[in-house]
Scaffold this active site. Structure first.
Site, PDB file in Angstrom:
ATOM      1  N   GLN A  86      13.152   1.283  -1.743  1.00 32.44           N
ATOM      2  CA  GLN A  86      12.291   1.368  -3.017  1.00 32.44           C
ATOM      3  C   GLN A  86      12.324   2.679  -1.907  1.00 32.44           C
ATOM      4  OE1 GLN A  86       8.293   1.007  -2.216  1.00 32.44           O
ATOM      5  NE2 GLN A  86       6.920   2.412  -4.592  1.00 32.44           N
ATOM      6  N   GLY A  87      12.944   4.165  -3.178  1.00 25.10           N
ATOM      7  CA  GLY A  87      13.390   5.482  -1.851  1.00 25.10           C
ATOM      8  C   GLY A  87      12.486   6.662  -3.028  1.00 25.10           C
ATOM      9  N   TYR A  88      11.468   6.610  -3.176  1.00 26.83           N
ATOM     10  CA  TYR A  88      10.489   7.394  -3.019  1.00 26.83           C
ATOM     11  C   TYR A  88       9.866   8.761  -2.307  1.00 26.83           C
ATOM     12  CZ  TYR A  88       8.165   4.447  -6.977  1.00 26.83           C
ATOM     13  OH  TYR A  88       8.164   3.662  -8.732  1.00 26.83           O
ATOM     14  N   GLU A 118       1.576  -2.381  -7.350  1.00 22.63           N
ATOM     15  CA  GLU A 118       1.741  -2.544  -5.845  1.00 22.63           C
ATOM     16  C   GLU A 118       1.018  -3.990  -5.425  1.00 22.63           C
ATOM     17  OE1 GLU A 118       2.701   0.027  -3.152  1.00 22.63           O
ATOM     18  OE2 GLU A 118       4.539   0.436  -3.543  1.00 22.63           O
ATOM     19  N   SER A 151      -2.253   7.059   1.569  1.00 20.76           N
ATOM     20  CA  SER A 151      -3.341   6.537   2.806  1.00 20.76           C
ATOM     21  C   SER A 151      -4.646   6.278   2.687  1.00 20.76           C
ATOM     22  CB  SER A 151      -3.179   7.812   3.619  1.00 20.76           C
ATOM     23  OG  SER A 151      -3.310   8.791   2.832  1.00 20.76           O
TER      24      SER A 151
HETATM   25  C1  FAD Z   1       5.161   0.899   7.286  1.00 25.37           C
HETATM   26  C2  FAD Z   1       5.607   1.195   5.980  1.00 25.37           C
HETATM   27  C3  FAD Z   1       6.564   1.205   4.963  1.00 25.37           C
HETATM   28  C4  FAD Z   1       6.441   2.496   4.060  1.00 25.37           C
HETATM   29  N1  FAD Z   1       7.842   2.020   2.825  1.00 25.37           N
HETATM   30  C5  FAD Z   1       7.635   2.575   2.267  1.00 25.37           C
HETATM   31  C6  FAD Z   1       9.384   2.343   1.032  1.00 25.37           C
HETATM   32  O1  FAD Z   1       9.593   1.793   1.358  1.00 25.37           O
HETATM   33  N2  FAD Z   1       9.754   3.430   0.529  1.00 25.37           N
HETATM   34  C7  FAD Z   1       8.781   4.596   0.276  1.00 25.37           C
HETATM   35  O2  FAD Z   1       8.883   5.151  -0.512  1.00 25.37           O
HETATM   36  N3  FAD Z   1       7.692   4.570   0.871  1.00 25.37           N
HETATM   37  C8  FAD Z   1       7.183   4.214   1.952  1.00 25.37           C
HETATM   38  N4  FAD Z   1       6.428   4.913   2.828  1.00 25.37           N
HETATM   39  C9  FAD Z   1       5.945   5.605   3.010  1.00 25.37           C
HETATM   40  C10 FAD Z   1       4.075   6.004   2.404  1.00 25.37           C
HETATM   41  O3  FAD Z   1       4.402   5.565   1.321  1.00 25.37           O
HETATM   42  C11 FAD Z   1       3.495   7.333   2.799  1.00 25.37           C
HETATM   43  O4  FAD Z   1       3.889   7.232   4.155  1.00 25.37           O
HETATM   44  C12 FAD Z   1       2.654   7.882   2.191  1.00 25.37           C
HETATM   45  O5  FAD Z   1       2.563   7.710   1.303  1.00 25.37           O
HETATM   46  C13 FAD Z   1       2.190   8.782   3.320  1.00 25.37           C
HETATM   47  O6  FAD Z   1       3.316   9.471   2.905  1.00 25.37           O
HETATM   48  P1  FAD Z   1       4.252  10.808   4.436  1.00 25.37           P
HETATM   49  O7  FAD Z   1       3.735   9.447   5.238  1.00 25.37           O
HETATM   50  O8  FAD Z   1       4.556  11.275   4.331  1.00 25.37           O
HETATM   51  O9  FAD Z   1       2.848  11.942   4.775  1.00 25.37           O
HETATM   52  P2  FAD Z   1       1.803  13.063   4.348  1.00 25.37           P
HETATM   53  O10 FAD Z   1       1.879  13.041   3.216  1.00 25.37           O
HETATM   54  O11 FAD Z   1       2.227  14.439   4.599  1.00 25.37           O
HETATM   55  O12 FAD Z   1      -0.037  12.573   4.874  1.00 25.37           O
HETATM   56  C14 FAD Z   1       0.002  12.942   6.188  1.00 25.37           C
HETATM   57  C15 FAD Z   1      -1.696  12.876   6.497  1.00 25.37           C
HETATM   58  O13 FAD Z   1      -2.628  13.796   5.405  1.00 25.37           O
HETATM   59  C16 FAD Z   1      -3.315  13.372   4.849  1.00 25.37           C
HETATM   60  N5  FAD Z   1      -3.036  13.705   3.307  1.00 25.37           N
HETATM   61  C17 FAD Z   1      -2.186  14.640   2.677  1.00 25.37           C
HETATM   62  N6  FAD Z   1      -2.287  14.855   1.828  1.00 25.37           N
HETATM   63  C18 FAD Z   1      -3.790  14.518   1.591  1.00 25.37           C
HETATM   64  C19 FAD Z   1      -4.792  15.597   0.758  1.00 25.37           C
HETATM   65  N7  FAD Z   1      -4.353  15.260  -0.866  1.00 25.37           N
HETATM   66  N8  FAD Z   1      -6.037  15.020   0.750  1.00 25.37           N
HETATM   67  C20 FAD Z   1      -6.737  15.099   1.606  1.00 25.37           C
HETATM   68  N9  FAD Z   1      -5.253  14.014   2.930  1.00 25.37           N
HETATM   69  C21 FAD Z   1      -4.152  14.502   2.522  1.00 25.37           C
HETATM   70  C22 FAD Z   1      -2.500  11.949   4.121  1.00 25.37           C
HETATM   71  O14 FAD Z   1      -3.261  10.880   4.498  1.00 25.37           O
HETATM   72  C23 FAD Z   1      -2.032  11.258   6.031  1.00 25.37           C
HETATM   73  O15 FAD Z   1      -3.416  11.230   6.892  1.00 25.37           O
HETATM   74  C24 FAD Z   1       6.199   3.910   4.167  1.00 25.37           C
HETATM   75  C25 FAD Z   1       5.481   4.179   5.274  1.00 25.37           C
HETATM   76  C26 FAD Z   1       4.841   3.341   5.704  1.00 25.37           C
HETATM   77  C27 FAD Z   1       3.493   3.237   7.251  1.00 25.37           C
END
Ligand code: FAD
Length: 396
Positions: free
Chosen positions: A129-131, A247, A378
């Site tokens: 999944q490339g999101y 999901e 998250s």
């Molecule tokens: C084990 C694992 C597998 C994954 N697999 C995939 C995959 O296969 N494909 C894919 O596309 N992605 C994948 N992901 C990515 C996952 O979807 C993202 O990590 C997640 O959506 C959070 O985005 P970010 O890491 O950019 O953190 P950010 O969005 O930068 O968030 C950083 C922090 O800020 C907080 N935050 C952000 N916005 C807000 C807001 N509006 N209000 C309050 N707090 C906020 C968050 O809760 C977090 O604590 C995976 C992640 C993990 C950990």
């Protein structure tokens, strides 16, 4: 959810099949794989997954016209419960089977369905999944990967990150900006891109557990056919959100059967060590047991109901927090011994960072648990959804 006599018949059928087939070489795969343990025996699990497919135990919920079994929701729950109960290894086909397949069934063209669904079902093509991108995680609409049509092909350039299982995937569904200058959800398209080409570079990311199951993925002029866009070009945001809504589902009920086994194992450790006589730990273990009852009750109560995002968020928070806390509790039950990573160290010095096999199952559970309140949205994002959808509070 009530199970009918026919459901119980189905349960007996699943149980008997698993008992008869999780034998020989496959028996050694019990308990292998899954989040935090995807590095375990991938090739053997692929073979097992194909064995499941040959017997019609993949894509259970897909309608029969698409090669599925047309199983009811309760049958799907039963399958996943029995599967977890038998300790069968984590399937390698999950992304294709549970995310892309249903998306293609709902939004794909006949040609896309005919091309992509059978190899998902037979487990001959694996998906990722490339999101997410460095600048687009919680704020997914900020996707910057771009794609444009060049004759009969899309040309894709950009970076994805945290892409689970990209290192073993044959294809990736990619959210890309196809209308230059567009912003947010507008102008995005949902593209199906082959991974095994020179324009795609996969770089593993080393996790806290010492293993790598997610990756950075670089698209540098990667190509895919013009027809490999799901929905209309520019309508990708709608399709991407539909995939996210899929999901959750019956598989969650299987997950919690796995949780129960972990809790039982931990209780077993406590029964045979001093931890079992420690009043504070006994209290925490009892609370963990109650917590899991609550997770299961809520999951069963809300499964298959209206597509309520607030309910999905509540469930995500309940199970991820519970599982994370179980990892923490395991460290307490095991005491000081849990602080050294030594299971498979061989001759390496103790101060080097752990590698996958250095950790025992409890240490891995504790460390990987950190990811559970991040992926799939998250905790903070789930709270925001609950605040607006369930509590009627104004948007941020
Ligand atoms: C084990 C694992 C597998 C994954 N697999 C995939 C995959 O296969 N494909 C894919 O596309 N992605 C994948 N992901 C990515 C996952 O979807 C993202 O990590 C997640 O959506 C959070 O985005 P970010 O890491 O950019 O953190 P950010 O969005 O930068 O968030 C950083 C922090 O800020 C907080 N935050 C952000 N916005 C807000 C807001 N509006 N209000 C309050 N707090 C906020 C968050 O809760 C977090 O604590 C995976 C992640 C993990 C950990």
């Amino acid at each position: 959810m009530r199970f009918t006599p026919q459901d119980e018949e189905f349960r007996a059928q699943v149980r008997a099949w698993l008992a008869a087939n999780l034998t020989g070489d496959f028996a050694a795969l019990r308990g292998a794989g899954g989040p935090g343990r995807e590095h375990e025996r991938h090739a053997e699990r692929l073979a097992w997954n194909r064995h499941l497919a040959a017997a019609g135990w993949t894509c259970l919920g897909w309608p029969a016209e698409f090669g599925g079994r047309g199983a009811t929701l309760s049958q799907q729950v039963i399958f996943h419960e029995e599967y977890a109960r038998a300790g069968a290894p984590a399937r390698v086909s999950i992304v294709g089977e549970e995310l892309l397949g249903p998306t293609l069934i709902a939004f794909g063209t006949k040609e896309q369905q005919a091309r992509f669904l059978p190899p998902i079902k037979q487990v001959t093509e694996l998906w990722c999944q490339g999101y997410s991108e460095p600048g687009a995680g919680s704020d997914l609409a900020n996707v910057a990967t771009r794609a444009s049509l060049d004759g009969t092909e899309w040309v894709v350039t950009g970076q994805k990150v945290w892409t689970s299982l990209a290192h073993v995937a044959d294809w990736c569904f990619v959210l890309a900006r196809t209308e230059p200058g567009s912003r947010r959800g507008a102008g995005l398209s949902y593209l199906l891109v082959p991974m095994r080409q020179s324009g795609v570079t996969v770089r593993p990311i080393r996790q806290l557990t010492g293993t790598s199951e997610f990756n950075e993925v670089f698209f540098d002029g990667a190509r895919t056919g013009a027809a490999n866009v799901v929905g209309e070009p520019g309508d990708g945001w709608r399709i991407a959100k539909a995939t996210l809504a899929i999901e959750r589902g019956a598989a969650m009920l299987g997950l919690q059967v796995g949780f129960r086994r972990e809790l039982e194992d931990l209780l077993d450790v406590a029964r045979h060590t001093a931890a079992g006589s420690d009043p504070l730990l006994r209290d925490k273990l009892a609370r963990a047991w109650i917590g899991l009852e609550a997770v299961r009750a809520y999951a069963l109560d809300t499964l298959g109901g209206a597509d309520d995002r607030a309910e999905a968020s509540v469930l995500k928070i309940l199970w991820s927090r519970w599982h994370q806390a179980l990892g923490e509790l395991a460290m307490e039950v095991l005491g000081a011994a849990s602080m050294t990573a030594s299971a498979g160290r061989g001759g390496r010095p103790p101060q080097t960072p752990p590698e996958g096999d250095d950790l025992d199952e409890w240490q891995r559970l504790f460390l990987f648990g950190r990811a559970e309140t991040i992926y799939g949205g998250s905790d903070e994002i789930q709270h925001n959804i609950i605040a607006t959808r369930a509590l009627g509070l104004p948007r941020e």
